[in-house]
Design an enzyme around this catalytic site. Sequence first.
Site, PDB file in Angstrom:
ATOM      1  N   CYS A 227      43.851  74.832  25.729  1.00 50.04           N
ATOM      2  CA  CYS A 227      44.668  74.343  24.623  1.00 50.04           C
ATOM      3  C   CYS A 227      44.938  72.846  24.684  1.00 50.04           C
ATOM      4  CB  CYS A 227      45.997  75.103  24.589  1.00 50.04           C
ATOM      5  SG  CYS A 227      45.803  76.876  24.292  1.00 50.04           S
ATOM      6  N   HIS A 306      44.951  66.995  36.392  1.00 48.16           N
ATOM      7  CA  HIS A 306      44.193  68.233  36.619  1.00 48.16           C
ATOM      8  C   HIS A 306      44.614  68.860  37.940  1.00 48.16           C
ATOM      9  CE1 HIS A 306      40.969  71.072  36.273  1.00 48.16           C
ATOM     10  NE2 HIS A 306      40.343  70.393  35.324  1.00 48.16           N
ATOM     11  N   HIS A 391      59.615  60.891  18.777  1.00 48.33           N
ATOM     12  CA  HIS A 391      59.081  62.179  18.338  1.00 48.33           C
ATOM     13  C   HIS A 391      58.335  62.853  19.495  1.00 48.33           C
ATOM     14  CE1 HIS A 391      60.081  60.891  14.290  1.00 48.33           C
ATOM     15  NE2 HIS A 391      59.423  59.768  14.520  1.00 48.33           N
ATOM     16  N   HIS A 395      52.837  71.270  22.736  1.00 49.52           N
ATOM     17  CA  HIS A 395      51.951  72.367  22.358  1.00 49.52           C
ATOM     18  C   HIS A 395      52.723  73.666  22.172  1.00 49.52           C
ATOM     19  CE1 HIS A 395      48.883  75.352  22.248  1.00 49.52           C
ATOM     20  NE2 HIS A 395      49.097  75.758  23.474  1.00 49.52           N
ATOM     21  N   ASN A 428      50.274  80.038  17.583  1.00 43.06           N
ATOM     22  CA  ASN A 428      49.576  79.188  18.555  1.00 43.06           C
ATOM     23  C   ASN A 428      48.160  78.952  18.047  1.00 43.06           C
ATOM     24  OD1 ASN A 428      48.217  78.057  20.705  1.00 43.06           O
ATOM     25  ND2 ASN A 428      49.015  79.455  22.249  1.00 43.06           N
TER      26      ASN A 428
END
Length: 509
Positions: A227, A306, A391, A395, A428
């Site tokens: 995502c 990562h 702002h 996700h 989603n």
Amino acid sequence: MSTPQTPTPSAAGPPRPAKLKLLYHHLVSKSLYLLLAPVAAAAGLRISRLNSGDLAAARDHIVSNLPITITLLGTLLILATIYLIRRPRPVYLLDFSCYKPNPSHTVTRETFMTQSTKAAVFTDENLAFQRKILERSGLGQSTYFPAAVLNSPPNPCMAEARREAEQVMFGAIDGVLKKTGVNAKEIGIVVVNCSLFNPTPSLSAMIVNHYKLRGDVKSYNLGGMGCSAGLISIDLAKQLLQVHRNSYALVVSMENITLNWYWGNNRSMLVSNCLFRMGGAAILLSNRGGDRRRSKYQLLHTVRTHHGADDRAYRCVFQEEDDAGTVGVALSKDLMAVAGEALRTNITTLGPLVLPMSEQILFLASLVARKVFGLAGVRPYIPDFKMAFEHFCIHAGGRAVLDTIEKNLGLSEWHMEPSRMTLYRWGNTSSSSLWYELAYAEAKGRVRRGHRAWQIAFGSGFKCNSAVWKALRTVPAAGDGNPWKEEIDGFPVEVPKVETVAVAAAVSS
């Protein structure tokens, strides 16, 4: 069928920080000017007292040391040239477009349960489990599914998956080309990301073929990156725009539901059925200096972190076969803990780039107190990112994800509103959810010139990625092509913690 939600009055603006903290912030941010003011005043006073004799002496000094003067000026010119050549080219976002499916794709919670029941593959216990997830999901009654899943019986196949991909991609791209007035032939870079559907020819090749893009177009297709792949695509496009001059880069972010609906009874794989919905976005970037005046935003930073080296993080979102051989995406119970760790790593990297000095001083002070002086009673200071951004586009992976980030970052309901309303209205939509959220802030008329927006997303692997944008102009409320335009006045709505699904209606439909 549950009753429609009534609009909740939206706050006039974000909550302001405490007066004492605001005073501290202004003192620190203006400290350089306060320190330089006496120096500037002294220099101005000295210059005002110069007479013609002083100026003549200075001229004679320069003439007598002409070789040194020329050498210094030449060195400064060379350094300035090197700086101008090596500095990163600005990357502008001309505009973006989010795909809005037609009403025939609408799926209510009751429709979802009807389709799951008619499929005749789920046990009664797992039908009840899906209903429980739906009731607590934060999704509303107007999300979308592709036709292949809504058909009776469902007919997932390659042809239907291609049809869904074409609808989403071409719908979004048509929208952004119309909004910007850019001819498709001018696009020099195409980056597409879709995790679970990677046909041959690729999705990027489908775009090149459909729009008849030029032969030297640089096209890239990212798969399996979760995502947060939308921000990876933005970062890749940014890097490419540093190399290719006077170029437009088209970024398309989407996910494909048709072939990735799970038809099995592994509960860890059923959760994604309940949350993921149809959607996508197209973003047009430019490195042309002349495009600044007509662009909406400038890309300031991208930060990618990562955790794939850690086995627990690597396996927390994992596509595999269940015991019956049915392919699905399993979500581990460690997901929220892993996401929290990834978030901390990302904001630790991002913080020094965006936080005002006032927040960095407080963070450093708490760190020194604990690590250097061993004061265990001093709590780690969590920087106030509300001092850096107006702002927040987080996700919309699920209610639990949003609750966790709201708590960890100390955000208000106003800051979380775009993410929560996107989850409610669209579900989603994977990597494209960030753009529905930014479109929400625009539709509400909240984006003003100079405002900064932070997009943050999580993805399999496990990754946490961020992008920071600066608004170059004030965006009109609910402008043309905004997916929220016709319905923004009905938002925000109150989303109950639990919203009952009408089981009888679902079974009898």
